[in-house]
Design a protein around this motif. Structure first.
Motif, mmCIF file in Angstrom:
data_model
loop_
_atom_site.group_PDB
_atom_site.id
_atom_site.type_symbol
_atom_site.label_atom_id
_atom_site.label_comp_id
_atom_site.label_asym_id
_atom_site.label_seq_id
_atom_site.Cartn_x
_atom_site.Cartn_y
_atom_site.Cartn_z
ATOM 1 N N THR A 1 -2.256 3.302 -2.602
ATOM 2 C CA THR A 1 -2.510 2.383 -1.531
ATOM 3 C C THR A 1 -4.009 2.948 -1.038
ATOM 4 O OG1 THR A 1 -0.496 1.971 -1.140
ATOM 5 C CG2 THR A 1 -1.901 1.300 0.585
ATOM 6 N N GLY A 2 -4.979 2.662 -1.918
ATOM 7 C CA GLY A 2 -6.287 3.304 -1.686
ATOM 8 C C GLY A 2 -7.276 2.182 -1.538
ATOM 9 N N HIS A 3 -8.526 2.463 -1.981
ATOM 10 C CA HIS A 3 -9.674 1.291 -1.746
ATOM 11 C C HIS A 3 -9.251 0.200 -2.575
ATOM 12 C CE1 HIS A 3 -11.750 5.080 -0.428
ATOM 13 N NE2 HIS A 3 -12.343 4.110 0.113
ATOM 14 N N LEU A 4 -8.755 0.485 -4.098
ATOM 15 C CA LEU A 4 -8.667 -0.787 -4.843
ATOM 16 C C LEU A 4 -7.424 -1.584 -4.195
ATOM 17 C CD1 LEU A 4 -9.447 -2.536 -7.358
ATOM 18 C CD2 LEU A 4 -7.795 -1.024 -8.656
ATOM 19 N N ARG B 1 1.979 6.588 0.579
ATOM 20 C CA ARG B 1 0.876 7.554 0.594
ATOM 21 C C ARG B 1 -0.374 6.647 0.862
ATOM 22 N NH1 ARG B 1 0.829 12.454 -2.380
ATOM 23 N NH2 ARG B 1 -1.303 12.529 -2.115
ATOM 24 N N GLY B 2 -1.422 7.280 1.324
ATOM 25 C CA GLY B 2 -2.590 6.701 1.712
ATOM 26 C C GLY B 2 -2.301 5.707 3.139
ATOM 27 N N ASN C 1 7.729 5.800 -3.728
ATOM 28 C CA ASN C 1 7.420 4.761 -4.709
ATOM 29 C C ASN C 1 8.660 3.846 -5.626
ATOM 30 O OD1 ASN C 1 4.945 5.685 -4.323
ATOM 31 N ND2 ASN C 1 4.897 7.307 -5.982
ATOM 32 N N ALA D 1 -2.139 1.957 -9.147
ATOM 33 C CA ALA D 1 -3.733 1.971 -8.590
ATOM 34 C C ALA D 1 -3.851 3.595 -8.133
ATOM 35 C CB ALA D 1 -4.131 1.109 -7.583
ATOM 36 N N VAL D 2 -3.220 4.621 -8.793
ATOM 37 C CA VAL D 2 -3.425 6.149 -8.461
ATOM 38 C C VAL D 2 -4.681 6.635 -9.286
ATOM 39 C CG1 VAL D 2 -0.942 6.598 -7.388
ATOM 40 C CG2 VAL D 2 -1.661 6.797 -9.864
ATOM 41 N N PRO E 1 -6.459 8.438 -12.303
ATOM 42 C CA PRO E 1 -5.868 8.670 -13.626
ATOM 43 C C PRO E 1 -5.483 9.855 -14.011
ATOM 44 C CG PRO E 1 -8.149 7.469 -13.607
ATOM 45 C CD PRO E 1 -7.669 7.906 -12.226
ATOM 46 N N ILE F 1 -3.309 11.852 -12.226
ATOM 47 C CA ILE F 1 -2.170 11.981 -11.715
ATOM 48 C C ILE F 1 -0.878 10.986 -12.280
ATOM 49 C CG2 ILE F 1 -2.919 13.467 -9.756
ATOM 50 C CD1 ILE F 1 -1.998 10.862 -8.070
ATOM 51 N N VAL G 1 2.775 10.765 -11.306
ATOM 52 C CA VAL G 1 3.393 9.932 -10.206
ATOM 53 C C VAL G 1 4.543 9.064 -10.795
ATOM 54 C CG1 VAL G 1 2.697 7.789 -8.969
ATOM 55 C CG2 VAL G 1 1.263 9.920 -8.956
ATOM 56 N N THR H 1 -4.549 -0.280 -13.444
ATOM 57 C CA THR H 1 -5.818 -0.490 -13.125
ATOM 58 C C THR H 1 -6.744 0.702 -13.407
ATOM 59 O OG1 THR H 1 -5.622 0.536 -10.839
ATOM 60 C CG2 THR H 1 -5.371 -1.820 -11.312
ATOM 61 N N MET H 2 -5.811 1.894 -14.046
ATOM 62 C CA MET H 2 -6.456 3.347 -13.969
ATOM 63 C C MET H 2 -7.315 3.417 -15.225
ATOM 64 S SD MET H 2 -2.951 5.437 -12.964
ATOM 65 C CE MET H 2 -2.020 4.485 -14.180
ATOM 66 N N MET I 1 -11.882 -3.739 -13.245
ATOM 67 C CA MET I 1 -12.411 -4.660 -12.367
ATOM 68 C C MET I 1 -13.478 -3.868 -11.633
ATOM 69 S SD MET I 1 -9.083 -5.330 -9.789
ATOM 70 C CE MET I 1 -8.002 -5.621 -11.109
ATOM 71 N N PRO I 2 -14.343 -4.680 -11.060
ATOM 72 C CA PRO I 2 -15.243 -4.126 -10.082
ATOM 73 C C PRO I 2 -14.718 -3.628 -8.537
ATOM 74 C CG PRO I 2 -16.172 -6.116 -10.770
ATOM 75 C CD PRO I 2 -14.681 -6.313 -11.217
HETATM 76 N N1 LIG Z 1 -12.043 1.564 -6.091
HETATM 77 C C1 LIG Z 1 -12.226 0.609 -6.913
HETATM 78 O O1 LIG Z 1 -12.972 -0.197 -6.928
HETATM 79 C C2 LIG Z 1 -11.390 0.702 -8.354
HETATM 80 C C3 LIG Z 1 -12.020 -0.435 -9.202
HETATM 81 C C4 LIG Z 1 -11.295 -0.598 -10.589
HETATM 82 C C5 LIG Z 1 -10.288 0.564 -10.696
HETATM 83 N N2 LIG Z 1 -10.040 1.336 -9.917
HETATM 84 C C6 LIG Z 1 -8.956 2.373 -10.266
HETATM 85 O O2 LIG Z 1 -7.960 2.572 -9.418
HETATM 86 C C7 LIG Z 1 -7.207 3.586 -9.080
HETATM 87 C C8 LIG Z 1 -7.367 4.058 -7.480
HETATM 88 O O3 LIG Z 1 -8.615 3.955 -7.267
HETATM 89 P P1 LIG Z 1 -9.064 3.867 -5.632
HETATM 90 O O4 LIG Z 1 -10.346 3.955 -5.386
HETATM 91 O O5 LIG Z 1 -8.365 2.906 -4.792
HETATM 92 O O6 LIG Z 1 -8.742 5.617 -5.156
HETATM 93 P P2 LIG Z 1 -8.027 5.956 -3.801
HETATM 94 O O7 LIG Z 1 -8.964 5.230 -2.875
HETATM 95 O O8 LIG Z 1 -8.327 7.373 -3.983
HETATM 96 O O9 LIG Z 1 -6.764 5.508 -3.643
HETATM 97 C C9 LIG Z 1 -5.729 6.395 -4.610
HETATM 98 C C10 LIG Z 1 -4.231 6.402 -3.827
HETATM 99 O O10 LIG Z 1 -3.260 6.890 -4.265
HETATM 100 C C11 LIG Z 1 -2.464 7.741 -3.548
HETATM 101 N N3 LIG Z 1 -1.568 8.683 -4.010
HETATM 102 C C12 LIG Z 1 -1.919 9.948 -4.402
HETATM 103 N N4 LIG Z 1 -0.853 10.567 -4.697
HETATM 104 C C13 LIG Z 1 0.296 9.369 -4.662
HETATM 105 C C14 LIG Z 1 1.600 9.469 -5.149
HETATM 106 N N5 LIG Z 1 1.997 10.468 -5.659
HETATM 107 N N6 LIG Z 1 2.381 8.344 -5.006
HETATM 108 C C15 LIG Z 1 1.662 7.123 -4.672
HETATM 109 N N7 LIG Z 1 0.406 7.057 -4.259
HETATM 110 C C16 LIG Z 1 -0.251 8.362 -4.251
HETATM 111 C C17 LIG Z 1 -3.634 8.218 -2.449
HETATM 112 O O11 LIG Z 1 -2.936 8.454 -1.249
HETATM 113 P P3 LIG Z 1 -3.429 9.853 -0.380
HETATM 114 O O12 LIG Z 1 -4.700 9.309 0.335
HETATM 115 O O13 LIG Z 1 -2.418 10.225 0.754
HETATM 116 O O14 LIG Z 1 -3.665 10.917 -1.259
HETATM 117 C C18 LIG Z 1 -4.564 7.252 -2.436
HETATM 118 O O15 LIG Z 1 -4.062 6.162 -1.200
HETATM 119 C C19 LIG Z 1 -8.280 4.639 -10.030
HETATM 120 O O16 LIG Z 1 -7.209 5.013 -11.037
HETATM 121 C C20 LIG Z 1 -9.478 3.809 -10.312
HETATM 122 O O17 LIG Z 1 -9.788 4.193 -11.748
HETATM 123 C C21 LIG Z 1 -10.647 1.678 -8.700
#
Ligand SMILES: NC(=O)c1ccc[n+]([C@@H]2O[C@H](COP(=O)([O-])OP(=O)(O)OC[C@H]3O[C@@H](n4cnc5c(N)ncnc54)[C@H](OP(=O)(O)O)[C@@H]3O)[C@@H](O)[C@H]2O)c1
Length: 259
Positions: free
Chosen positions: A13-16, A38-39, A58, A71-72, A74, A76, A80, A95-96, A118-119
């Motif tokens: 549960t992060g940005h994406l 998490r997040g 999870n 969407a964690v 890549p 980890i 996970v 999405t990784m 995706m963007p």
């Molecule tokens: N951001 C984008 O626009 C975008 C676009 C396309 C693809 N992606 C892909 O999407 C994925 C996530 O990107 P993001 O930018 O959203 O990253 P992010 O903001 O760092 O989010 C990742 C999330 O994963 C959580 N996490 C860590 N360990 C975990 C676990 N064991 N179980 C469940 N959740 C866990 C983190 O929680 P904590 O904060 O508590 O550690 C965090 O909330 C990546 O693989 C990236 O390549 C992202």
């Protein structure tokens, strides 16, 4: 969107995740999100704004979902996903960047698996393109609510196309450089930002709508001896085209080194 399941889970549960939930809610799709805990801050905010639920862990997210988005980060992914249990009626959408379809299929068996890139940000507005490998009607109907979808039938072409995910983020850095130049010359921040964004949006729309090739379009806007030509010579002399080429190669190498 007749293939879209109502119950959608997100692990990571992060940005994406935020962009996806916002985009789906704005699209009006009839679905409910359950998020991994998490997040915690992002999860709480998505609950407050969009009514998403939060699982206790999870596995509890997976157990209540028909479509599960991974969407964690890549590196980890294996840690996970190992030990989590899926069923053969579930669809998992990764999405990784760079995590291969073969690796995902092994990790989430017996669920069916698809990979996407995706963007992100523009998907929250419903106008972000996605790529998908392989064809999967459930994953496709989810992505279609967030923008146009390009489906690939071979992994190598999908991997090449997925470089656009890194390119997308780099266009924000590119736009900031241009905006900053106008501000440094005395334009106010808002005018500089809007002028650049509107120019690029207009040109992108022209490219999408025009029957002309890119070369033909360039020849219609680059008056011989004019200001576009002057800028193009400067860019070429300073190696801008090589710099973009190298950046795309670097993104591609990073994607291919993950698997
Ligand atoms: N951001 C984008 O626009 C975008 C676009 C396309 C693809 N992606 C892909 O999407 C994925 C996530 O990107 P993001 O930018 O959203 O990253 P992010 O903001 O760092 O989010 C990742 C999330 O994963 C959580 N996490 C860590 N360990 C975990 C676990 N064991 N179980 C469940 N959740 C866990 C983190 O929680 P904590 O904060 O508590 O550690 C965090 O909330 C990546 O693989 C990236 O390549 C992202």
């Amino acid at each position: 969107m007749k293939c879209l399941p109502k119950k959608i889970g997100i692990i990571g549960t992060g940005h994406l995740a935020g962009f996806l939930v916002e985009g789906m809610v704005k699209s009006g799709a009839d679905c409910e999100f359950t998020l991994s805990p998490r997040g915690a801050q992002t999860a709480a905010s998505l609950t407050e704004k969009f009514g998403a639920k939060i699982g206790t862990d999870n596995q509890s997210v997976i157990d209540v979902s028909d479509l599960i988005i991974i969407a964690v980060l890549p590196d980890i992914a294996k840690n996970v996903l190992e030990g989590l249990k899926f069923t053969n009626s579930q669809v998992v959408l990764s999405t990784m960047a760079g995590v291969s379809h073969a690796t995902m299929s092994e990790l989430v068996s017996p669920a069916s698996t698809a990979c996407t890139m995706m963007p992100g940000l523009s998907n929250s507005l419903g106008i972000g393109p996605s790529i998908l490998y392989p064809n999967n009607p459930v994953a496709e109907s989810f992505l279609k609510a967030l923008g146009p979808v390009h489906t690939f039938t071979d992994w190598n072409s999908y991997q090449t196309a997925s470089v656009f995910g890194g390119f997308s983020g780099n266009t924000f850095i590119f736009m900031k450089q241009i905006i900053d130049w106008f501000i440094s010359q005395g334009l106010d921040d808002i005018t500089a930002k809007n002028l650049i964004a509107e120019t690029l949006r207009g040109n992108a729309e022209a490219l999408l709508q025009s029957p002309l090739s890119v070369d033909e379009l360039i020849s219609t806007v680059a008056t011989p001896g004019g200001i576009t030509a002057r800028g193009a010579i400067s860019l070429k002399n300073d190696g801008a085209d090589k710099a973009w080429h190298d950046a795309l190669n670097a993104i591609s190498q990073k994607i291919k080194s993950t698997q």
